[in-house]
Scaffold this motif. Structure first.
Motif, mmCIF file in Angstrom:
data_model
loop_
_atom_site.group_PDB
_atom_site.id
_atom_site.type_symbol
_atom_site.label_atom_id
_atom_site.label_comp_id
_atom_site.label_asym_id
_atom_site.label_seq_id
_atom_site.Cartn_x
_atom_site.Cartn_y
_atom_site.Cartn_z
ATOM 1 N N GLU A 68 0.829 -1.206 0.000
ATOM 2 C CA GLU A 68 0.000 0.000 0.000
ATOM 3 C C GLU A 68 0.861 1.252 0.000
ATOM 4 O OE1 GLU A 68 -2.618 -0.150 3.337
ATOM 5 O OE2 GLU A 68 -4.036 -1.496 2.346
ATOM 6 N N ASP A 69 0.442 2.244 -0.764
ATOM 7 C CA ASP A 69 1.011 3.600 -0.712
ATOM 8 C C ASP A 69 2.456 3.682 -1.185
ATOM 9 O OD1 ASP A 69 -1.420 4.455 0.413
ATOM 10 O OD2 ASP A 69 -0.726 3.913 2.419
ATOM 11 N N TRP A 70 2.843 2.831 -2.108
ATOM 12 C CA TRP A 70 4.188 2.927 -2.671
ATOM 13 C C TRP A 70 4.133 3.641 -4.017
ATOM 14 C CZ3 TRP A 70 8.003 -1.805 -2.468
ATOM 15 C CH2 TRP A 70 8.550 -1.875 -1.187
ATOM 16 N N ARG A 109 8.165 0.754 -6.549
ATOM 17 C CA ARG A 109 7.668 -0.560 -6.959
ATOM 18 C C ARG A 109 8.583 -1.171 -8.028
ATOM 19 N NH1 ARG A 109 2.054 -1.534 -5.681
ATOM 20 N NH2 ARG A 109 1.172 0.238 -4.572
ATOM 21 N N ILE A 110 9.041 -0.334 -8.959
ATOM 22 C CA ILE A 110 9.921 -0.818 -10.019
ATOM 23 C C ILE A 110 11.250 -1.287 -9.442
ATOM 24 C CG2 ILE A 110 11.252 -0.113 -12.049
ATOM 25 C CD1 ILE A 110 8.885 1.724 -12.777
ATOM 26 N N ILE A 111 11.808 -0.517 -8.505
ATOM 27 C CA ILE A 111 13.074 -0.895 -7.871
ATOM 28 C C ILE A 111 12.922 -2.229 -7.139
ATOM 29 C CG2 ILE A 111 14.709 -0.279 -6.053
ATOM 30 C CD1 ILE A 111 14.237 2.660 -6.820
ATOM 31 N N SER A 112 11.811 -2.385 -6.411
ATOM 32 C CA SER A 112 11.570 -3.620 -5.670
ATOM 33 C C SER A 112 11.422 -4.801 -6.626
ATOM 34 C CB SER A 112 10.301 -3.475 -4.823
ATOM 35 O OG SER A 112 10.022 -4.677 -4.136
ATOM 36 N N TRP A 113 10.691 -4.598 -7.713
ATOM 37 C CA TRP A 113 10.516 -5.667 -8.696
ATOM 38 C C TRP A 113 11.865 -6.070 -9.297
ATOM 39 C CZ3 TRP A 113 11.743 -6.017 -13.877
ATOM 40 C CH2 TRP A 113 11.239 -7.135 -14.553
ATOM 41 N N ALA A 159 14.903 -5.735 -7.970
ATOM 42 C CA ALA A 159 15.713 -6.425 -6.967
ATOM 43 C C ALA A 159 15.244 -7.861 -6.785
ATOM 44 C CB ALA A 159 15.647 -5.674 -5.646
ATOM 45 N N THR A 160 13.931 -8.070 -6.799
ATOM 46 C CA THR A 160 13.382 -9.423 -6.662
ATOM 47 C C THR A 160 13.755 -10.282 -7.858
ATOM 48 O OG1 THR A 160 11.524 -8.594 -5.338
ATOM 49 C CG2 THR A 160 11.246 -10.737 -6.410
ATOM 50 N N ALA A 161 13.658 -9.719 -9.055
ATOM 51 C CA ALA A 161 13.977 -10.473 -10.275
ATOM 52 C C ALA A 161 15.432 -10.931 -10.280
ATOM 53 C CB ALA A 161 13.692 -9.611 -11.507
ATOM 54 N N MET A 162 16.318 -10.117 -9.738
ATOM 55 C CA MET A 162 17.739 -10.473 -9.710
ATOM 56 C C MET A 162 18.017 -11.687 -8.822
ATOM 57 S SD MET A 162 19.226 -6.585 -9.438
ATOM 58 C CE MET A 162 20.949 -7.010 -9.201
ATOM 59 N N ALA A 163 17.098 -11.976 -7.892
ATOM 60 C CA ALA A 163 17.305 -13.083 -6.956
ATOM 61 C C ALA A 163 16.544 -14.349 -7.340
ATOM 62 C CB ALA A 163 16.886 -12.652 -5.555
ATOM 63 N N VAL A 164 15.815 -14.323 -8.451
ATOM 64 C CA VAL A 164 14.962 -15.460 -8.825
ATOM 65 C C VAL A 164 15.705 -16.801 -8.872
ATOM 66 C CG1 VAL A 164 13.663 -16.456 -10.759
ATOM 67 C CG2 VAL A 164 13.151 -14.148 -9.966
ATOM 68 N N LEU A 201 16.753 3.019 3.897
ATOM 69 C CA LEU A 201 17.237 2.526 2.615
ATOM 70 C C LEU A 201 17.951 3.640 1.851
ATOM 71 C CD1 LEU A 201 17.293 0.053 0.745
ATOM 72 C CD2 LEU A 201 15.184 0.899 -0.293
ATOM 73 N N THR A 202 19.214 3.416 1.496
ATOM 74 C CA THR A 202 20.018 4.413 0.789
ATOM 75 C C THR A 202 20.689 3.761 -0.420
ATOM 76 O OG1 THR A 202 22.000 3.880 2.086
ATOM 77 C CG2 THR A 202 20.506 5.564 2.980
ATOM 78 N N MET A 203 21.373 4.573 -1.222
ATOM 79 C CA MET A 203 22.111 4.042 -2.356
ATOM 80 C C MET A 203 23.187 3.063 -1.897
ATOM 81 S SD MET A 203 22.488 3.718 -5.538
ATOM 82 C CE MET A 203 21.338 4.985 -6.108
ATOM 83 N N LYS A 204 23.784 3.332 -0.739
ATOM 84 C CA LYS A 204 24.785 2.419 -0.194
ATOM 85 C C LYS A 204 24.189 1.030 0.014
ATOM 86 C CE LYS A 204 27.783 1.604 3.798
ATOM 87 N NZ LYS A 204 28.237 2.113 5.126
ATOM 88 N N GLN A 205 22.954 0.968 0.493
ATOM 89 C CA GLN A 205 22.305 -0.324 0.706
ATOM 90 C C GLN A 205 22.061 -1.044 -0.617
ATOM 91 O OE1 GLN A 205 22.129 -1.558 3.653
ATOM 92 N NE2 GLN A 205 22.846 0.361 4.556
ATOM 93 N N ASN A 206 21.767 -0.296 -1.676
ATOM 94 C CA ASN A 206 21.590 -0.906 -2.991
ATOM 95 C C ASN A 206 22.894 -1.515 -3.493
ATOM 96 O OD1 ASN A 206 18.885 -0.144 -3.069
ATOM 97 N ND2 ASN A 206 19.345 1.827 -4.025
ATOM 98 N N VAL A 207 23.997 -0.815 -3.255
ATOM 99 C CA VAL A 207 25.313 -1.344 -3.648
ATOM 100 C C VAL A 207 25.643 -2.605 -2.855
ATOM 101 C CG1 VAL A 207 27.792 -0.872 -3.666
ATOM 102 C CG2 VAL A 207 26.171 0.905 -4.390
ATOM 103 N N LEU A 208 25.351 -2.578 -1.551
ATOM 104 C CA LEU A 208 25.595 -3.751 -0.721
ATOM 105 C C LEU A 208 24.765 -4.939 -1.190
ATOM 106 C CD1 LEU A 208 25.756 -2.223 2.872
ATOM 107 C CD2 LEU A 208 27.647 -3.192 1.546
#
Length: 269
Positions: free
Chosen positions: A148-150, A155-159, A161-166, A229-236
């Motif tokens: 809710e409320d995203w 939503r695209i970023i989350s999708w 990240a999920t796809a990369m782990a399939v 959640l920051t860009m650093k977390q995305n790199v990690l």
């Protein structure tokens, strides 16, 4: 193949079993405004479900009054305590530290920011208590689950990240921070590298979880405080994925690297 899932809310199987105590491990950093409402809601849900529990906050030295708030709640009889880390930082390592400090053998991990509704806890811990699952995920991507409320960008970023782990897991929502695991399963972890925020994915892969179940949850935006959640977390996260792929598929990756090196060698001759 995706992990099996069960829709919520519904009567919990855990409530009908002999009581098994659960340790709720909740990482915190400057979440003092959320601690009391979260504890009271957890207490209400788990008392109704007949599940004994403790709440263990693992705090990264917030210095925001969290210690005092937990002490005041404990004084009212709530089974809550706080472990403050003075030097270490990071959500994933906080979860691992919490597992090692926990009194009980069934672990439940959730966020402190009220984005994870405690009403789902009995259904998430149920399959771990009964022994029918190695790992249970509160998923936004199965029946009964949604966000809710995203905004669209998130939503695209989350999708993505999920796809990369399939290829790494059967879970439809390996990004979820709302999950349950047994101590015995956790102790099977090989090469655990708790970095960043995606400790659930790390545990599923490193602990060799084959029986993964999913419970649909509604994921809401936080009520107080700011996102960590920051860009650093995305790199990690990308670094974490590289390590997990190497752990899961060492031979194919090695062959691919050698093939690339061979091609480069031929091109340079």
């Amino acid at each position: 193949r995706r992990g099996s899932h069960r829709e919520c809310p519904r009567p919990s199987a855990a409530a009908a079993m002999a009581p098994t105590a659960v340790s709720l491990v909740i990482p915190t950093y400057k979440e003092v405004l959320n601690i009391e409402p979260l504890c009271k809601r957890i207490d209400e849900v788990l008392k109704d479900a007949g599940i004994p529990y403790e709440i263990l906050f693992v705090d990264d030295n917030s210095n925001d009054g969290s210690e005092e708030k937990v002490a005041s709640l404990a004084a009212t009889g709530l089974p809550v305590r706080i472990h403050v880390r003075k030097t270490e930082r990071g959500l994933s390592s906080a979860v691992v530290a919490g597992f090692r400090e926990a009194k009980n053998d069934v672990f439940l991990v959730m966020d402190a920011d009220l984005q994870h509704d405690p009403k789902y806890i009995p259904d998430i811990v149920g399959p771990i208590i009964s022994g029918q699952a190695d790992f249970v995920v509160g998923s936004r991507n199965v029946g009964g689950g949604k966000v809710e409320d995203w905004p669209l960008v998130r939503r695209i970023i989350s999708w993505g990240a999920t796809a990369m782990a399939v290829p790494l897991t059967s879970s439809s929502d390996p990004m979820s921070g709302f999950f349950s695991i047994h101590r015995k399963t956790f102790e099977k972890a090989k090469g655990l590298n708790p970095m960043g925020y995606k400790i659930g994915l790390e545990l599923m892969v490193r602990c060799g979880c084959k029986k993964v179940e999913e419970v649909g949850i509604v994921f809401r935006d936080r009520e107080h405080g700011e996102s960590k959640l920051t860009m650093k977390q995305n790199v990690l996260y990308v670094r974490q994925l590289l390590g997990l792929y190497w752990a899961a598929y060492p031979l194919p990756i090695l062959v691919a690297i050698l093939a690339v090196l061979f091609v480069l060698y031929k091109l340079l001759l």
